[in-house]
Structure formats: C-alpha cells, structure tokens
Scaffold this motif. Structure first.
Motif, PDB file in Angstrom:
ATOM      1  N   ARG A   1      12.091   7.465   2.126  1.00 59.62           N
ATOM      2  CA  ARG A   1      11.599   5.777   1.722  1.00 59.62           C
ATOM      3  C   ARG A   1      11.758   4.730   1.871  1.00 59.62           C
ATOM      4  O   ARG A   1      10.728   4.509   1.797  1.00 59.62           O
ATOM      5  CB  ARG A   1      12.456   5.654  -0.409  1.00 59.62           C
ATOM      6  N   THR A   2      12.838   4.781   2.652  1.00 63.78           N
ATOM      7  CA  THR A   2      12.740   3.059   3.439  1.00 63.78           C
ATOM      8  C   THR A   2      12.043   2.942   4.746  1.00 63.78           C
ATOM      9  O   THR A   2      11.078   2.055   4.928  1.00 63.78           O
ATOM     10  CB  THR A   2      13.995   3.012   4.361  1.00 63.78           C
TER      11      THR A   2
ATOM     12  N   LEU B   1       0.568  -1.588   0.149  1.00 69.09           N
ATOM     13  CA  LEU B   1      -0.123  -0.287  -0.486  1.00 69.09           C
ATOM     14  C   LEU B   1       0.926   1.587   0.018  1.00 69.09           C
ATOM     15  O   LEU B   1       0.924   2.102  -1.109  1.00 69.09           O
ATOM     16  CB  LEU B   1      -0.593  -0.198   1.594  1.00 69.09           C
ATOM     17  N   ASN B   2       1.755   1.228   1.051  1.00 65.67           N
ATOM     18  CA  ASN B   2       2.671   2.640   0.914  1.00 65.67           C
ATOM     19  C   ASN B   2       3.353   3.208  -0.381  1.00 65.67           C
ATOM     20  O   ASN B   2       3.659   3.766  -0.711  1.00 65.67           O
ATOM     21  CB  ASN B   2       4.126   2.417   2.260  1.00 65.67           C
ATOM     22  N   SER B   3       3.510   1.560  -0.996  1.00 67.31           N
ATOM     23  CA  SER B   3       5.298   1.503  -2.596  1.00 67.31           C
ATOM     24  C   SER B   3       3.407   2.630  -3.251  1.00 67.31           C
ATOM     25  O   SER B   3       4.018   3.267  -4.038  1.00 67.31           O
ATOM     26  CB  SER B   3       5.175   0.617  -2.813  1.00 67.31           C
ATOM     27  N   ARG B   4       2.021   2.146  -3.377  1.00 73.06           N
ATOM     28  CA  ARG B   4       1.469   2.398  -4.260  1.00 73.06           C
ATOM     29  C   ARG B   4       1.353   4.485  -3.365  1.00 73.06           C
ATOM     30  O   ARG B   4       1.358   4.668  -4.541  1.00 73.06           O
ATOM     31  CB  ARG B   4       0.187   1.980  -4.415  1.00 73.06           C
ATOM     32  N   ILE B   5       0.739   4.308  -2.614  1.00 73.72           N
ATOM     33  CA  ILE B   5       0.921   5.633  -1.960  1.00 73.72           C
ATOM     34  C   ILE B   5       1.875   7.001  -3.137  1.00 73.72           C
ATOM     35  O   ILE B   5       1.767   8.211  -3.442  1.00 73.72           O
ATOM     36  CB  ILE B   5       0.543   6.333  -0.643  1.00 73.72           C
ATOM     37  N   LEU B   6       3.426   6.380  -2.686  1.00 70.95           N
ATOM     38  CA  LEU B   6       4.115   6.803  -3.000  1.00 70.95           C
ATOM     39  C   LEU B   6       4.517   7.550  -3.958  1.00 70.95           C
ATOM     40  O   LEU B   6       5.086   8.461  -4.899  1.00 70.95           O
ATOM     41  CB  LEU B   6       5.538   6.408  -1.978  1.00 70.95           C
ATOM     42  N   GLY B   7       3.836   6.092  -4.863  1.00 74.33           N
ATOM     43  CA  GLY B   7       4.425   5.789  -6.779  1.00 74.33           C
ATOM     44  C   GLY B   7       3.735   7.601  -7.124  1.00 74.33           C
ATOM     45  O   GLY B   7       4.004   7.726  -7.894  1.00 74.33           O
ATOM     46  N   GLN B   8       1.988   7.385  -6.538  1.00 77.73           N
ATOM     47  CA  GLN B   8       0.839   8.494  -6.807  1.00 77.73           C
ATOM     48  C   GLN B   8       1.817   9.606  -6.728  1.00 77.73           C
ATOM     49  O   GLN B   8       1.929  10.837  -7.354  1.00 77.73           O
ATOM     50  CB  GLN B   8      -0.228   8.052  -5.761  1.00 77.73           C
TER      51      GLN B   8
END
Ligand code: NAD
Length: 473
Positions: free
Chosen positions: A409-410, A388-395
């Motif tokens: 990021r980490t 989920l966090n990866s998707r939010i960060l990508g957006q």
C-alpha cells in the motif's frame, strides 16, 4: 608525460579515439574536428594571501566541443593541473555526455593549487576571481559553459561560483544554472551525492542481467550472490558498496589508502567507515582479515572488481594477477591500455569509466534542467499521483474484496519526490547506455573491447549531431 607513460594524457585519449574511429563511417576531416579542442583559455591572476604576500595563480578552462550548448565539465583544484590534462578531461566529457545522451559539449576547468595549502578565505577569493575571469571572457553561463565539482572542489566552491556569477549578471533569471553540484539550498538537486556510485551499480547490474554476457564470463544472471571488491571508500566507492550490498551482492574486500580487508561472508560499508573514523584505519575491522598491501585487494578472487580511487592502479605489472571476472571502472582511468590488452587475453570484461561513472554528469543535467524550469522535481505531480493511486487502489480492493498489505500500500500510494525522479532518470540513462554500447560491440566482432565500443557510440553521436546541424554533409 611520465617515464611510465610515453605520451601525454590528451594524446592517449586521441589514441583511444583513433582506435575506435576505424569502426565508424566518418571521413577524416569530421573525425579531426571532433577530436580537436575548440577553445582553450589559460589565465593568470593575482591573489593576496593571508600573510599579505601576492601570489600569481595559473588556471584554465577548456571547451572541447560546441556541437551542443552549453559545455559541461568539472573544475579541479590540484597542483598537478596543466593544459594537457584539462584538454584531455574536457574531451572525455564530450564523449561521456554523448554516450549517456546528455546534450552538452565537453568542458573542464582547473586551478593549479593544492587546496590544502590555502585557508578557506583564500580559496573563496581564488574561486570568486576565477569566476569573474570566466565571466569577462564569456566562458561561463547557463547557455554557454556550466562547470561542476571535480577533484579538490565540492558544493562549497559551486556556491561561491553561483553567487559571484549572479552578482555580475543582475537580472539574469537563469543565473543559478551557471554551475551544478550546488548545495540543495542554493539550487542543487537531491540525489547528486550518491549519483556516481548508483550509476555504476545500475550499469553493472544491466551487464549482469545479460544472459549471453554472463554465460561468457561463467557467471549466473543477476546481482544476487555476486562477490564484489571495492577499492576506495570515498564518495564513489562507498555508494557502490552500499548499492551492491543492498541488492544482494557480497562485498568481500575493501581497500583504502592505508590497507585492505577481506571477509568471505561480506563487509558492511557503513560499519567499515565507522570503524575507520573511530580508529583512523580500516585495518583490524572485526571479523575481517587484514591484507598485506592495499593493492592485494585488486588481486582477490571475486566476480566484480570496482576500482573507485585513482587512475592507473591496474597496469601491465599487476593485470596478469587480477582474478575478477568483471571490472567496473568507477574511477577515471583506473586501468591502463596495457591492462586492457591483458583483460582481452584473459577474457575479463572491463566496463569502461567513460560511461560507467557518468552518473554525476547525468544528475548534473537534471540539476540544470531544474534550474532552468525554476521548479523542484515532483512538486507538480506528487500529490496528484498519490490521490490517483489512492482512488485506483480503493477500486481494486472494493471489486476484489481483498485488502492490499501495508508494505505494498505504501509503495503504490507513494507519489514521486525529487530524489525518486532523479534516481529513476539515472536508472533509465544507465540502462539505455549499457544496451547501446553492448549492441555496438556485439554487432562487430572486430571491435576488441567495450571501451572501444563506447568510443564508437560517442563518435557516431557527435558526428551525427554535426551533420544534423548541416556543418558536415
Ligand atoms: P574521494 O576523494 O571521495 O575518494 C577517493 C578515495 O580513495 C579516498 O577515500 C582515498 O583515501 C582512497 N584512496 C586513495 N588512494 C588509495 C589507494 N592507493 N588505495 C585505496 N584507496 C585509495 O573521490 P571520489 O569522488 O570518490 O572519486 C573517486 C574516483 O572516481 C576518481 O577517479 C574520480 O575522478 C572518479 N569520479 C568521481 C565522480 C564523483 O561524482 N565524485 C564522478 C566521476 C568520476
């Protein structure tokens, strides 16, 4: 009882209770019920020593309060163990659990032996026999009474207890929850080892974040730059020093059994422990000054003093010479009632043991919950959170056209491991308890100190839960 202390340990707990009870609304009968020890089991059993001789062992388990189930409290191996001491420690557990909202009644156990005088095999036999005596009388079980380590015991003894209990209760799917403080491989929880020291740090940090309290002590808000002295480099003292240093405080003094050292620029606890292992003493640590007596550390000029070794180390004799502005009682009972009176006169803020060192029992509660749920903390949500966090960060990066740096990021991407959840649950618990006690203290100018406010908090919670059960009107 001793010449210095004219009344028994249990009686002195009762005295502190009575002092606080005056600030509550509960009638005498309810207060008497809360104070009383509900069940005391004194046992004797024989053990065959390695040399073939038979020794009769004296042991106890006390359940102080059943207002919540199960009872909870450590097992102590010491030749000082006696019924009065176990009763006092069990009652303190009731109050400690209530303050930090851990839903257990207080309990404590003790075996009157000096563990250093027994072989490992003998200790195992004694621990297993003690456990089977508890099983026979229904004094142990995940819903009845859940012991933990205390003075002279550790994860090894807890592993023997769970193994004995499970073998006597075949098919009991929750058997592993009969004791806490187990090795992780035997159902223990990650984060237990440092829990008490970390809880002390969270509690003191919260106090230091209160602007009114800091103004009264003549200190700036926050932990950064505060000078700290720690007595005792055992489990609790070591982790206290570590967390204070890592959050920007300066540990200027450390005391151990053999002596004390001082360095105004700060000491690194891991280096000090390494030096002690190599030389057998903390003295002559590079860059530090040796103090004449180990107790001199207690009298150093500092912002925060953390006694994390033994009871009664700050008393009527040396309290007038204490120069710290805040005392964080990491050990059990390091300051006597006479020292409390001196602190009140000198305006020293003493943050009481009863809640400040509750990190161990709080994390034991998390271990018990883990055992009953049969799943490691974080197993269900870690991967989901990371995705989920990866998707939010990508957006966010796509919409803003900017890249987040690697460190952030980490941190953002990380899903919680067991230890993250345990530390965060402990932080929430200690912050909540500190605020509740401070609110009680600040709302009544007649409450003399934070210790009395902590007792008021405990009494109100235990009495409330009795009245919710309909036992009292
Ligand atoms: P520990 O045995 O690991 O450490 C105690 C340390 O104090 C030892 O290194 C010892 O050498 C040192 N010490 C002994 N006498 C001293 C003296 N006169 N001056 C300076 N240092 C001295 O014990 P611990 O588990 O760290 O417990 C310390 C205190 O905290 C005890 O009062 C204990 O009841 C309390 N406590 C511990 C826990 C826990 O989770 N371990 C939880 C709550 C309360």
């Amino acid at each position: 009882m001793s010449a210095q202390q004219p009344y028994s340990f249990f009686h002195s707990v009762e005295k502190s209770f009575d002092k606080a009870a005056k600030f509550t609304k509960w009638d005498l009968g309810i207060l008497e019920q809360i104070k009383a020890c509900n069940s005391v089991y004194q046992m004797r059993f024989p053990v065959k020593r390695d040399d073939g001789s038979i020794e009769v062992i004296e042991a106890y388990r006390v359940q102080h309060s059943h207002h919540k189930a199960p009872c909870k409290g450590g097992i102590r191996f010491s030749d000082e163990v006696n019924q009065d001491e176990v009763m006092a420690l069990a009652s303190l557990m009731t109050y400690k659990c209530a303050i930090v909202n851990v839903p257990f009644g207080g309990g404590k156990g003790g075996i009157k032996i000096n563990p250093r005088k027994y072989s490992e095999y003998e200790l195992e036999k004694i621990t297993r026999r003690y456990t089977s005596e508890l099983v026979k009388k229904n004094f142990i079980g995940p819903g009845i009474d859940v012991p933990a380590p205390d003075y002279g015991t550790g994860s090894r003894e807890m592993a023997w207890i769970v193994d004995t209990y499970a073998s006597l209760k075949p098919g009991d799917i929750d058997a592993v929850g009969c004791v806490t403080g187990k090795p992780v491989s035997q159902g223990g929880v990650r984060g237990r080892t440092e829990a008490t020291g970390l809880g002390v740090f969270f509690g003191i940090r919260e106090v230091c974040n209160m602007p009114d309290v800091m103004a009264k002590q003549g200190l700036t808000v926050g932990i950064e730059g505060k000078t700290v002295v720690v007595q005792g480099m055992g489990n609790v003292g070591f982790y206290c020093a570590k967390f204070f240093r890592e959050h920007g405080a300066k540990v200027i003094g450390i005391a151990e059994y053999e002596g004390a050292i001082f360095n105004a620029n700060g000491l690194h606890e891991e280096e000090v422990v390494k030096h002690r292992k190599a030389t057998g003493s903390i003295l002559n640590f590079p860059g530090a000054t040796n103090l004449v007596k180990n107790t001199d550390a207690l009298e150093l000029e500092c912002d925060i003093l953390i006694p994390a070794a033994l009871e009664n180390v700050i008393n009527a004799e040396n309290a007038p010479r204490v120069k710290a502005k805040i005392i964080g009682e990491a050990a059990n009972g390091p300051c006597t009632p006479e020292a409390d009176d001196v602190f009140a006169q000198k305006g020293i803020l003493c943050v009481p043991d009863m809640y400040l060192n509750a990190g161990g029992v709080t994390v034991s509660y998390f271990e018990w919950l883990k055992n009953l749920s049969h799943v490691r903390y974080g197993r269900m949500e870690k991967r989901f959170t990371e995705n989920l966090n990866s998707r939010i960060l990508g957006q966010i990066e796509e919409l803003s056209g900017k890249k987040v740096n690697e460190v952030e990021r980490t941190f953002i991407m990380h899903g919680p491991d067991e230890v993250d959840l345990v530390h965060s649950g402990l932080e929430e618990t200690m912050i909540g308890a500190t605020r509740e006690i401070m609110d009680i203290w600040m709302s009544n100018p007649e409450i003399p100190d934070m210790r009395t406010a902590a007792y008021v908090s405990a009494i109100n919670k235990v009495a409330n839960s009795y009245s919710e059960l309909g036992i009292f009107p």
